[in-house]
Design an enzyme around this catalytic site. Structure first.
Site, PDB file in Angstrom:
ATOM      1  N   SER A 128       0.835  -1.206   0.000  1.00 29.25           N
ATOM      2  CA  SER A 128       0.000   0.000   0.000  1.00 29.25           C
ATOM      3  C   SER A 128       0.864   1.248   0.000  1.00 29.25           C
ATOM      4  CB  SER A 128      -0.885   0.010   1.234  1.00 29.25           C
ATOM      5  OG  SER A 128      -1.559   1.248   1.311  1.00 29.25           O
ATOM      6  N   LYS A 182      -4.717  -6.541   3.093  1.00 29.52           N
ATOM      7  CA  LYS A 182      -4.603  -5.376   2.201  1.00 29.52           C
ATOM      8  C   LYS A 182      -5.991  -4.974   1.692  1.00 29.52           C
ATOM      9  CE  LYS A 182      -2.918  -2.258  -0.687  1.00 29.52           C
ATOM     10  NZ  LYS A 182      -3.655  -2.155  -1.869  1.00 29.52           N
ATOM     11  N   HIS A 185      -7.794  -3.235   4.456  1.00 31.11           N
ATOM     12  CA  HIS A 185      -7.170  -1.908   4.551  1.00 31.11           C
ATOM     13  C   HIS A 185      -7.829  -0.963   3.545  1.00 31.11           C
ATOM     14  CE1 HIS A 185      -4.420   0.897   2.577  1.00 31.11           C
ATOM     15  NE2 HIS A 185      -3.855   1.109   3.736  1.00 31.11           N
ATOM     16  N   ASN A 186      -7.977  -1.419   2.310  1.00 30.65           N
ATOM     17  CA  ASN A 186      -8.597  -0.570   1.287  1.00 30.65           C
ATOM     18  C   ASN A 186     -10.063  -0.290   1.617  1.00 30.65           C
ATOM     19  OD1 ASN A 186      -6.137  -1.015   0.062  1.00 30.65           O
ATOM     20  ND2 ASN A 186      -7.001  -1.191  -1.988  1.00 30.65           N
ATOM     21  N   GLU A 189     -10.172   2.314   4.085  1.00 28.22           N
ATOM     22  CA  GLU A 189      -9.841   3.578   3.404  1.00 28.22           C
ATOM     23  C   GLU A 189     -11.111   4.178   2.761  1.00 28.22           C
ATOM     24  OE1 GLU A 189      -6.379   3.185   0.732  1.00 28.22           O
ATOM     25  OE2 GLU A 189      -7.557   4.276  -0.746  1.00 28.22           O
TER      26      GLU A 189
HETATM   27  P1  NDP Z   1      -0.662  -1.718 -14.079  1.00 25.02           P
HETATM   28  O1  NDP Z   1      -1.647  -2.360 -13.203  1.00 25.02           O
HETATM   29  O2  NDP Z   1      -1.106  -0.591 -14.950  1.00 25.02           O
HETATM   30  O3  NDP Z   1      -0.012  -2.845 -15.013  1.00 25.02           O
HETATM   31  C1  NDP Z   1       0.924  -2.517 -16.012  1.00 25.02           C
HETATM   32  C2  NDP Z   1       2.057  -3.510 -15.994  1.00 25.02           C
HETATM   33  O4  NDP Z   1       1.546  -4.842 -16.202  1.00 25.02           O
HETATM   34  C3  NDP Z   1       3.034  -3.239 -17.117  1.00 25.02           C
HETATM   35  O5  NDP Z   1       4.328  -3.536 -16.650  1.00 25.02           O
HETATM   36  C4  NDP Z   1       2.583  -4.230 -18.173  1.00 25.02           C
HETATM   37  O6  NDP Z   1       3.580  -4.558 -19.105  1.00 25.02           O
HETATM   38  C5  NDP Z   1       2.242  -5.417 -17.322  1.00 25.02           C
HETATM   39  N1  NDP Z   1       1.365  -6.368 -17.976  1.00 25.02           N
HETATM   40  C6  NDP Z   1       0.061  -6.231 -18.292  1.00 25.02           C
HETATM   41  N2  NDP Z   1      -0.406  -7.343 -18.874  1.00 25.02           N
HETATM   42  C7  NDP Z   1       0.630  -8.213 -18.941  1.00 25.02           C
HETATM   43  C8  NDP Z   1       0.769  -9.541 -19.424  1.00 25.02           C
HETATM   44  N3  NDP Z   1      -0.263 -10.194 -19.945  1.00 25.02           N
HETATM   45  N4  NDP Z   1       1.980 -10.115 -19.321  1.00 25.02           N
HETATM   46  C9  NDP Z   1       3.032  -9.468 -18.766  1.00 25.02           C
HETATM   47  N5  NDP Z   1       2.941  -8.221 -18.283  1.00 25.02           N
HETATM   48  C10 NDP Z   1       1.755  -7.596 -18.368  1.00 25.02           C
HETATM   49  O7  NDP Z   1       0.645  -1.261 -13.261  1.00 25.02           O
HETATM   50  P2  NDP Z   1       0.759  -0.538 -11.842  1.00 25.02           P
HETATM   51  O8  NDP Z   1       2.196  -0.263 -11.662  1.00 25.02           O
HETATM   52  O9  NDP Z   1      -0.207   0.582 -11.728  1.00 25.02           O
HETATM   53  O10 NDP Z   1       0.285  -1.655 -10.808  1.00 25.02           O
HETATM   54  C11 NDP Z   1       0.941  -2.907 -10.661  1.00 25.02           C
HETATM   55  C12 NDP Z   1       0.186  -3.726  -9.631  1.00 25.02           C
HETATM   56  O11 NDP Z   1       0.156  -3.028  -8.399  1.00 25.02           O
HETATM   57  C13 NDP Z   1      -1.277  -3.987  -9.989  1.00 25.02           C
HETATM   58  O12 NDP Z   1      -1.646  -5.261  -9.563  1.00 25.02           O
HETATM   59  C14 NDP Z   1      -2.043  -2.948  -9.208  1.00 25.02           C
HETATM   60  O13 NDP Z   1      -3.343  -3.369  -8.853  1.00 25.02           O
HETATM   61  C15 NDP Z   1      -1.183  -2.757  -8.013  1.00 25.02           C
HETATM   62  N6  NDP Z   1      -1.257  -1.357  -7.597  1.00 25.02           N
HETATM   63  C16 NDP Z   1      -1.151  -1.045  -6.328  1.00 25.02           C
HETATM   64  C17 NDP Z   1      -1.207   0.242  -5.901  1.00 25.02           C
HETATM   65  C18 NDP Z   1      -1.044   0.515  -4.528  1.00 25.02           C
HETATM   66  O14 NDP Z   1      -1.242   1.618  -4.052  1.00 25.02           O
HETATM   67  N7  NDP Z   1      -0.666  -0.468  -3.811  1.00 25.02           N
HETATM   68  C19 NDP Z   1      -1.391   1.375  -6.779  1.00 25.02           C
HETATM   69  C20 NDP Z   1      -1.435   0.980  -8.085  1.00 25.02           C
HETATM   70  C21 NDP Z   1      -1.384  -0.346  -8.442  1.00 25.02           C
HETATM   71  P3  NDP Z   1       3.732  -3.703 -20.470  1.00 25.02           P
HETATM   72  O15 NDP Z   1       4.514  -2.487 -20.075  1.00 25.02           O
HETATM   73  O16 NDP Z   1       4.469  -4.605 -21.376  1.00 25.02           O
HETATM   74  O17 NDP Z   1       2.355  -3.375 -20.943  1.00 25.02           O
END
Ligand code: NDP
Length: 477
Positions: A128, A182, A185-186, A189
Site C-alpha cells: 500500500s 490489504k 485496509h482498502n 480507506e
Molecule cells: P498496471 O496495473 O497498470 O499494469 C501494467 C504492468 O503490467 C506493465 O508492466 C505491463 O507490461 C504489465 N502487464 C500487463 N499485462 C501483462 C501480461 N499479460 N503479461 C506481462 N505483463 C503484463 O501497473 P501498476 O504499476 O499501476 O500496478 C501494478 C500492480 O500493483 C497492480 O496489480 C495494481 O493493482 C497494483 N497497484 C497497487 C497500488 C497501490 O497503491 N498499492 C497502486 C497501483 C497499483 P507492459 O509495459 O508490457 O504493458
C-alpha cells in the site's frame, strides 16, 4: 554477479519498487514484457543503485542468485497468472515468486497451492502507498508461509516505511492472509474517505461554511485524535483553488466517485463471512449512488428536501460535534474492519496478530494515522478482544462522542443532508449495545411463514416451532 532479487512489471509501482530496492543496496534484476520500460528505467535511474536489466524472462531468471526471488508487479488477474506460469516454467524448486499486485486473496490461495506442488514458494503480498510509497517506503503485508518470510522478510522490512524505528511490514499469516488484510485496509480507506466527505458536506450544507473555512477546520483537526494522512490532504484539496476559474477546486470536480474494486471485495467477503461491515458497505454504495447520474437528475426534479432547515445557533459547537461524530464513526469502521480480519483468520486458519496490523499501517499507506497506536495498545492488552469498541480507550472515546454524534445525525436528517456513514455507524453502536434486538420478531415471522424454528430465552439451545396455522401449540423441533 547475480542479482539478489528481481522485479518484473515496470509500470509505476514496479519501477518505483525496483528503485527502492536498489537504493537500499540490493542488486535488482529488472524485467518488463515490453523491453522499452526496462531500458528507460535503467537509463533514467541507473545511478541510484545496481540494476541488472533483462529483455527476456529466461535471461531475467538466469540473472538471479539462487534460491531466486522474483516480485511480480503487473496488472492483477489474468496477466498475473500469465506471468506466474511463465516464471514457474523457468524456476527451480526452492525458488520464490512474490505477487505484489492487488490480487484477490482467493486467487492468492489458489496460486500458492498450485506452486507449492511444483516445489516453489509463493508469497501474495499487499503493498500500500501507491507510487510514492513504493519508492520511499510502502506498508507491506506479506502472506505465504513462515519459511518464505524468513528469506523474504529482511528485504521487505528494509524497503518498507519505518515508524519509530519499526518497519511497516510483518508476516501477516499463511497463503492469502496478506492480500486479505490489504483488501480490508482498502475497505477501511473507503469508509475513512466517506466519513471525511460527510463531514465536509455537513459543514457546507448545515453550517454554511466555505471550502477554505473547512480546510482550516481540517487543518486544526489534524493536530488531535484525527491526525492522519487523509485529514491532512483533505485540508490541501479543500484549500486548493482552480487556476482556470478562480473557484474552490472542490466545486469544479464532477461529483461522481469511482472505484477500482477492493472496497467491493471487502464487502462481498464480509457478506460471505457474515461480518457486518456497514461503514465500508455504505461507503462503497455511496460511491455507486454518486455515479447514477440519470437517477439523480430525475430525483432532483421531483423529490424535495425538508421544508425548513434547522439553523445552527453555535457554529463552533457544531464543528466540534462533527469532529466527535467523525472520530466515533471512524472507530466503528475500524472495529468492523478488524472484526472481518479476525473472522477470516478463524475461517481460513491464519494466525494474524491484529495489533501488528495496526502497527504496519502506521506508515507508508493511505490510512496512516495517529490513532492506529491505540489499536495496537488495545490488542496488546487483550489479544482476544471481541470488538475494538469494548476496549477501554475506544469505549471511552465513543461514549464521550455519543451526544455530539447523535446531534450531528439529527441535524443531517433535519437538513436533508445524506450522512449514511455517520448514521449507520451510530446504528451499529446502538445495535451492538442493545439489550434486546427486534431480531426476536424476525425469528417469529420466519417460524410463522417457513417453519424455520426459533430458540427461547428460557430453554437453552433447543429449537421450537409453533403450529401457527393449527392450534398454535409449541413443539420441540
Ligand atoms: P498496471 O496495473 O497498470 O499494469 C501494467 C504492468 O503490467 C506493465 O508492466 C505491463 O507490461 C504489465 N502487464 C500487463 N499485462 C501483462 C501480461 N499479460 N503479461 C506481462 N505483463 C503484463 O501497473 P501498476 O504499476 O499501476 O500496478 C501494478 C500492480 O500493483 C497492480 O496489480 C495494481 O493493482 C497494483 N497497484 C497497487 C497500488 C497501490 O497503491 N498499492 C497502486 C497501483 C497499483 P507492459 O509495459 O508490457 O504493458
Amino acid at each position: 554477479q547475480k542479482a539478489r532479487i528481481g522485479v518484473t512489471g515496470l509500470a509505476v509501482m514496479g519501477s518505483n519498487l525496483a528503485r527502492n530496492l536498489a537504493r537500499h543496496g540490493f542488486r535488482v534484476a529488472v524485467h518488463n514484457r515490453s523491453a522499452a520500460k526496462t531500458k528507460a528505467l535503467v537509463e533514467q535511474y541507473g545511478s541510484e543503485g545496481e540494476f541488472v536489466p533483462a529483455e527476456t524472462t529466461a535471461d531475467f531468471v538466469q540473472s538471479l542468485q539462487k534460491p531466486r526471488q522474483v516480485i511480480i508487479m503487473v496488472k492483477a488477474g489474468g496477466p498475473t497468472d500469465a506471468v506466474i506460469d511463465e516464471l514457474a516454467e523457468l524456476m527451480e524448486p526452492g525458488d520464490m515468486i512474490v505477487d505484489g499486485g492487488n490480487a484477490h486473496f482467493a486467487d492468492t490461495r489458489r496460486r500458492e497451492k498450485a506452486l507449492k506442488e511444483r516445489g516453489l514458494h509463493f508469497v501474495g503480498t499487499g503493498i500500500s502507498g501507491g507510487e510514492e510509497g513504493a519508492l520511499n517506503g510502502p506498508s507491506i503485508m506479506p502472506g505465504g508461509s513462515a519459511e518464505s518470510y524468513q528469506h523474504l522478510g529482511p528485504v521487505l522490512e528494509a524497503i518498507a516505511a519505518q515508524v519509530d524505528g519499526v518497519p511497516c511490514c510483518t508476516h501477516v499469516g499463511e497463503d492469502g492472509a496478506g492480500h486479505f488484510v490489504k483488501m480490508v485496509h482498502n475497505g477501511i480507506e473507503y469508509a475513512d474517505m466517506q466519513l471525511i466527505a460527510e463531514a465536509f458536506d455537513l459543514l457546507t450544507n448545515v453550517a454554511g461554511m466555505t471550502p477554505a473555512e473547512i480546510a482550516d477546520v481540517f487543518r486544526s483537526w489534524n493536530t488531535g485524535d484525527l491526525e492522519s494522512y487523509l485529514v491532512e490532504i483533505t485540508a490541501e484539496v479543500l484549500g486548493h483553488v482552480d487556476a482556470a476559474t478562480g473557484k474552490p477546486f472542490v466545486e469544479i470536480i464532477a461529483d461522481q466517485a469511482e472505484q477500482k474494486g477492493t472496497g467491493r471485495w471487502t464487502v462481498q467477503e464480509a457478506l460471505e463471512l457474515g461480518v457486518p461491515v456497514t461503514g465500508i458497505a455504505e461507503a462503497v454504495f455511496a460511491r455507486s449512488l454518486s455515479g447514477h447520474v440519470g437517477q439523480r437528475a430525475a430525483a432532483q426534479k421531483v423529490l424535495p428536501g425538508p421544508s425548513s432547515k434547522p439553523s445552527i445557533a453555535d457554529r463552533d459547537a457544531f464543528v466540534e460535534d462533527v469532529r466527535q461524530a467523525l472520530y466515533a464513526s471512524k472507530v466503528v469502521a475500524y472495529a468492523q474492519g478488524f472484526d472481518e480480519i479476525r473472522t477470516a483468520a478463524d475461517t481460513y486458519g491464519w494466525q494474524i496478530d491484529l495489533g501488528s496490523m495496526a502497527t504496519i499501517w502506521r506508515g507508508g499507506c493511505i490510512i496512516r494515522a495517529r490513532f492506529l497506536n491505540r489499536i495496537k495498545d488495545a490488542y496488546d492488552k487483550d489479544g482476544s478482544l471481541p470488538s475494538l469498541l469494548v476496549d477501554e480507550y475506544f469505549a471511552d472515546a465513543v461514549i464521550k462522542a455519543q451526544e455530539s454524534w447523535r446531534r450531528v445525525v439529527v441535524a443531517a436528517t433535519g437538513a436533508g443532508v445524506p450522512a449514511p456513514g455517520f448514521s449507520s455507524a451510530l446504528s451499529y453502536y446502538d445495535a451492538l449495545r442493545a439489550e434486546r434486538l427486534p431480531a426476536a420478531l424476525i425469528q417469529g415471522l420466519r417460524d410463522f411463514f417457513g417453519a424455520h424454528t426459533y430458540r427461547r430465552v428460557d430453554k437453552g439451545d433447543a429449537s421450537f416451532h409453533t403450529l401457527w396455522s393449527a392450534d398454535r401449540t409449541e413443539q420441540n423441533a
